[in-house]
Design a protein around this motif. Structure first.
Motif, PDB file in Angstrom:
ATOM      1  N   GLY A 139       0.812  -1.213   0.000  1.00  0.00           N
ATOM      2  CA  GLY A 139       0.000   0.000   0.000  1.00  0.00           C
ATOM      3  C   GLY A 139       0.845   1.262   0.000  1.00  0.00           C
ATOM      4  N   ILE A 140       1.917   1.263   0.777  1.00  0.00           N
ATOM      5  CA  ILE A 140       2.792   2.438   0.833  1.00  0.00           C
ATOM      6  C   ILE A 140       3.476   2.654  -0.517  1.00  0.00           C
ATOM      7  CG2 ILE A 140       4.930   3.320   1.854  1.00  0.00           C
ATOM      8  CD1 ILE A 140       3.973   2.130   4.529  1.00  0.00           C
ATOM      9  N   VAL A 141       3.945   1.575  -1.129  1.00  0.00           N
ATOM     10  CA  VAL A 141       4.559   1.696  -2.450  1.00  0.00           C
ATOM     11  C   VAL A 141       3.543   2.263  -3.440  1.00  0.00           C
ATOM     12  CG1 VAL A 141       5.518   0.390  -4.400  1.00  0.00           C
ATOM     13  CG2 VAL A 141       6.300  -0.083  -2.075  1.00  0.00           C
ATOM     14  N   GLY A 142       2.310   1.785  -3.379  1.00  0.00           N
ATOM     15  CA  GLY A 142       1.257   2.290  -4.265  1.00  0.00           C
ATOM     16  C   GLY A 142       0.992   3.770  -4.063  1.00  0.00           C
ATOM     17  N   VAL A 143       0.966   4.204  -2.822  1.00  0.00           N
ATOM     18  CA  VAL A 143       0.748   5.621  -2.526  1.00  0.00           C
ATOM     19  C   VAL A 143       1.888   6.469  -3.085  1.00  0.00           C
ATOM     20  CG1 VAL A 143       0.662   7.305  -0.643  1.00  0.00           C
ATOM     21  CG2 VAL A 143      -0.725   5.253  -0.519  1.00  0.00           C
ATOM     22  N   LEU A 144       3.117   5.975  -2.952  1.00  0.00           N
ATOM     23  CA  LEU A 144       4.258   6.720  -3.473  1.00  0.00           C
ATOM     24  C   LEU A 144       4.217   6.830  -4.997  1.00  0.00           C
ATOM     25  CD1 LEU A 144       7.113   5.363  -1.185  1.00  0.00           C
ATOM     26  CD2 LEU A 144       6.051   7.623  -1.110  1.00  0.00           C
ATOM     27  N   VAL A 145       3.840   5.750  -5.669  1.00  0.00           N
ATOM     28  CA  VAL A 145       3.733   5.796  -7.130  1.00  0.00           C
ATOM     29  C   VAL A 145       2.595   6.729  -7.538  1.00  0.00           C
ATOM     30  CG1 VAL A 145       3.227   4.424  -9.196  1.00  0.00           C
ATOM     31  CG2 VAL A 145       4.758   3.515  -7.444  1.00  0.00           C
ATOM     32  N   PHE A 146       1.470   6.644  -6.839  1.00  0.00           N
ATOM     33  CA  PHE A 146       0.339   7.520  -7.126  1.00  0.00           C
ATOM     34  C   PHE A 146       0.725   8.989  -6.926  1.00  0.00           C
ATOM     35  CE2 PHE A 146      -3.488   9.817  -5.742  1.00  0.00           C
ATOM     36  CZ  PHE A 146      -4.318   9.577  -6.834  1.00  0.00           C
ATOM     37  N   GLY A 147       1.422   9.267  -5.837  1.00  0.00           N
ATOM     38  CA  GLY A 147       1.871  10.629  -5.563  1.00  0.00           C
ATOM     39  C   GLY A 147       2.855  11.133  -6.612  1.00  0.00           C
ATOM     40  N   SER A 148       3.695  10.233  -7.096  1.00  0.00           N
ATOM     41  CA  SER A 148       4.615  10.627  -8.176  1.00  0.00           C
ATOM     42  C   SER A 148       3.847  11.010  -9.429  1.00  0.00           C
ATOM     43  CB  SER A 148       5.575   9.473  -8.490  1.00  0.00           C
ATOM     44  OG  SER A 148       6.360   9.154  -7.381  1.00  0.00           O
ATOM     45  N   GLY A 149       2.807  10.263  -9.721  1.00  0.00           N
ATOM     46  CA  GLY A 149       1.976  10.596 -10.887  1.00  0.00           C
ATOM     47  C   GLY A 149       1.303  11.941 -10.735  1.00  0.00           C
ATOM     48  N   LEU A 150       0.769  12.194  -9.550  1.00  0.00           N
ATOM     49  CA  LEU A 150       0.138  13.495  -9.310  1.00  0.00           C
ATOM     50  C   LEU A 150       1.161  14.621  -9.423  1.00  0.00           C
ATOM     51  CD1 LEU A 150      -2.303  12.885  -6.320  1.00  0.00           C
ATOM     52  CD2 LEU A 150      -2.869  13.283  -8.701  1.00  0.00           C
ATOM     53  N   SER A 151       2.342  14.369  -8.920  1.00  0.00           N
ATOM     54  CA  SER A 151       3.403  15.371  -8.993  1.00  0.00           C
ATOM     55  C   SER A 151       3.794  15.659 -10.443  1.00  0.00           C
ATOM     56  CB  SER A 151       4.617  14.879  -8.215  1.00  0.00           C
ATOM     57  OG  SER A 151       5.677  15.798  -8.309  1.00  0.00           O
ATOM     58  N   LEU A 152       3.846  14.621 -11.254  1.00  0.00           N
ATOM     59  CA  LEU A 152       4.167  14.821 -12.672  1.00  0.00           C
ATOM     60  C   LEU A 152       3.116  15.686 -13.364  1.00  0.00           C
ATOM     61  CD1 LEU A 152       5.427  11.268 -13.719  1.00  0.00           C
ATOM     62  CD2 LEU A 152       6.761  13.373 -13.691  1.00  0.00           C
ATOM     63  N   VAL A 153       1.840  15.453 -13.015  1.00  0.00           N
ATOM     64  CA  VAL A 153       0.764  16.231 -13.645  1.00  0.00           C
ATOM     65  C   VAL A 153       0.755  17.661 -13.134  1.00  0.00           C
ATOM     66  CG1 VAL A 153      -1.745  16.482 -13.820  1.00  0.00           C
ATOM     67  CG2 VAL A 153      -0.702  14.230 -14.090  1.00  0.00           C
ATOM     68  N   LEU A 154       0.790  17.842 -11.833  1.00  0.00           N
ATOM     69  CA  LEU A 154       0.595  19.171 -11.256  1.00  0.00           C
ATOM     70  C   LEU A 154       1.833  20.059 -11.329  1.00  0.00           C
ATOM     71  CD1 LEU A 154      -1.488  18.143  -8.125  1.00  0.00           C
ATOM     72  CD2 LEU A 154      -2.327  19.149 -10.247  1.00  0.00           C
ATOM     73  N   SER A 155       3.014  19.478 -11.141  1.00  0.00           N
ATOM     74  CA  SER A 155       4.222  20.307 -11.089  1.00  0.00           C
ATOM     75  C   SER A 155       4.939  20.436 -12.431  1.00  0.00           C
ATOM     76  CB  SER A 155       5.206  19.735 -10.074  1.00  0.00           C
ATOM     77  OG  SER A 155       4.659  19.785  -8.785  1.00  0.00           O
ATOM     78  N   PHE A 156       4.925  19.350 -13.186  1.00  0.00           N
ATOM     79  CA  PHE A 156       5.725  19.348 -14.402  1.00  0.00           C
ATOM     80  C   PHE A 156       4.896  19.386 -15.684  1.00  0.00           C
ATOM     81  CE2 PHE A 156       8.239  17.099 -11.142  1.00  0.00           C
ATOM     82  CZ  PHE A 156       9.275  18.003 -11.034  1.00  0.00           C
ATOM     83  N   GLY A 157       3.590  19.302 -15.551  1.00  0.00           N
ATOM     84  CA  GLY A 157       2.718  19.392 -16.721  1.00  0.00           C
ATOM     85  C   GLY A 157       2.790  18.184 -17.646  1.00  0.00           C
ATOM     86  N   LYS A 158       3.277  17.093 -17.173  1.00  0.00           N
ATOM     87  CA  LYS A 158       3.365  15.867 -17.973  1.00  0.00           C
ATOM     88  C   LYS A 158       2.089  15.063 -17.749  1.00  0.00           C
ATOM     89  CE  LYS A 158       8.092  16.132 -18.406  1.00  0.00           C
ATOM     90  NZ  LYS A 158       8.894  16.036 -19.530  1.00  0.00           N
ATOM     91  N   MET A 159       1.064  15.414 -18.486  1.00  0.00           N
ATOM     92  CA  MET A 159      -0.270  14.874 -18.256  1.00  0.00           C
ATOM     93  C   MET A 159      -0.334  13.362 -18.493  1.00  0.00           C
ATOM     94  SD  MET A 159      -3.283  15.788 -17.310  1.00  0.00           S
ATOM     95  CE  MET A 159      -3.577  17.481 -17.655  1.00  0.00           C
ATOM     96  N   ILE A 160       0.087  12.869 -19.630  1.00  0.00           N
ATOM     97  CA  ILE A 160      -0.058  11.452 -19.963  1.00  0.00           C
ATOM     98  C   ILE A 160       0.775  10.584 -19.023  1.00  0.00           C
ATOM     99  CG2 ILE A 160       0.255   9.723 -21.792  1.00  0.00           C
ATOM    100  CD1 ILE A 160      -1.956  11.732 -22.363  1.00  0.00           C
ATOM    101  N   LEU A 161       2.035  10.949 -18.851  1.00  0.00           N
ATOM    102  CA  LEU A 161       2.913  10.179 -17.972  1.00  0.00           C
ATOM    103  C   LEU A 161       2.391  10.199 -16.530  1.00  0.00           C
ATOM    104  CD1 LEU A 161       5.511   8.531 -17.956  1.00  0.00           C
ATOM    105  CD2 LEU A 161       6.757  10.632 -17.448  1.00  0.00           C
ATOM    106  N   GLY A 162       1.896  11.339 -16.078  1.00  0.00           N
ATOM    107  CA  GLY A 162       1.347  11.450 -14.726  1.00  0.00           C
ATOM    108  C   GLY A 162       0.112  10.594 -14.531  1.00  0.00           C
ATOM    109  N   ILE A 163      -0.752  10.572 -15.535  1.00  0.00           N
ATOM    110  CA  ILE A 163      -1.969   9.753 -15.437  1.00  0.00           C
ATOM    111  C   ILE A 163      -1.596   8.275 -15.389  1.00  0.00           C
ATOM    112  CG2 ILE A 163      -4.033   9.029 -16.702  1.00  0.00           C
ATOM    113  CD1 ILE A 163      -4.308  11.966 -17.611  1.00  0.00           C
ATOM    114  N   ILE A 164      -0.607   7.879 -16.201  1.00  0.00           N
ATOM    115  CA  ILE A 164      -0.177   6.476 -16.197  1.00  0.00           C
ATOM    116  C   ILE A 164       0.382   6.095 -14.824  1.00  0.00           C
ATOM    117  CG2 ILE A 164       1.530   4.867 -17.157  1.00  0.00           C
ATOM    118  CD1 ILE A 164       1.155   6.357 -19.840  1.00  0.00           C
ATOM    119  N   PHE A 165       1.247   6.938 -14.261  1.00  0.00           N
ATOM    120  CA  PHE A 165       1.809   6.651 -12.935  1.00  0.00           C
ATOM    121  C   PHE A 165       0.718   6.616 -11.868  1.00  0.00           C
ATOM    122  CE2 PHE A 165       5.991   7.010 -14.549  1.00  0.00           C
ATOM    123  CZ  PHE A 165       6.870   6.584 -13.564  1.00  0.00           C
ATOM    124  N   SER A 166      -0.207   7.550 -11.928  1.00  0.00           N
ATOM    125  CA  SER A 166      -1.289   7.580 -10.931  1.00  0.00           C
ATOM    126  C   SER A 166      -2.147   6.332 -11.021  1.00  0.00           C
ATOM    127  CB  SER A 166      -2.153   8.824 -11.124  1.00  0.00           C
ATOM    128  OG  SER A 166      -1.406   9.977 -10.870  1.00  0.00           O
TER     129      SER A 166
END
Length: 122
Positions: free
Chosen positions: A56-83
């Motif tokens: 669960g913790i690993v999943g949360v970290l991967v999900f958070g990385s995806g959100l970070s990619l979308v919100l901070s770096f504007g990488k929409m597709i990659l962020g959605i895939i990670f999330s």
């Protein structure tokens, strides 16, 4: 006249329970069958729980990385895939718990059944 000065001391411990508790730490006690049965059951339960929490913790970290990619770096597709992958990993925590529990129960079942039969006969 005789002057007898003497000192009498009678030990009466108010802290007798504490002394006994400390003393018992240093006396090697043999583990009873019930204690062993409890430890084996806790081992199965706790190992499965820790495994699912880790997933669960690993999943949360991967999900958070995806959100970070979308919100901070504007990488929409990659962020959605990670999330999405993070959500899948988080969701698999219960499955991991069931799998670990099943495997450990199979592993420890003979010993647990032997101990429980012995204890029930007493």
């Amino acid at each position: 006249m005789e002057n007898k000065e003497s000192f009498n001391y009678t030990y009466s411990s108010i802290h007798k329970e504490e002394i006994e508790k400390i003393r018992n730490k240093y006396i090697q006690n043999q583990e009873s069958d019930l204690d062993e049965l409890r430890k084996l059951d806790q081992k199965v339960t706790n190992t499965a729980t820790f495994g699912s929490i880790f997933v669960g913790i690993v999943g949360v970290l991967v999900f958070g990385s995806g959100l970070s990619l979308v919100l901070s770096f504007g990488k929409m597709i990659l962020g959605i895939i990670f999330s999405f992958l993070g959500l899948l990993v988080m969701g698999s925590g219960l499955l991991v718990n069931k799998i670990i529990t099943k495997k450990l129960r199979e592993k420890y079942a003979p010993r647990i059944l032997e101990l429980s039969e012995r204890l029930l006969k007493e």
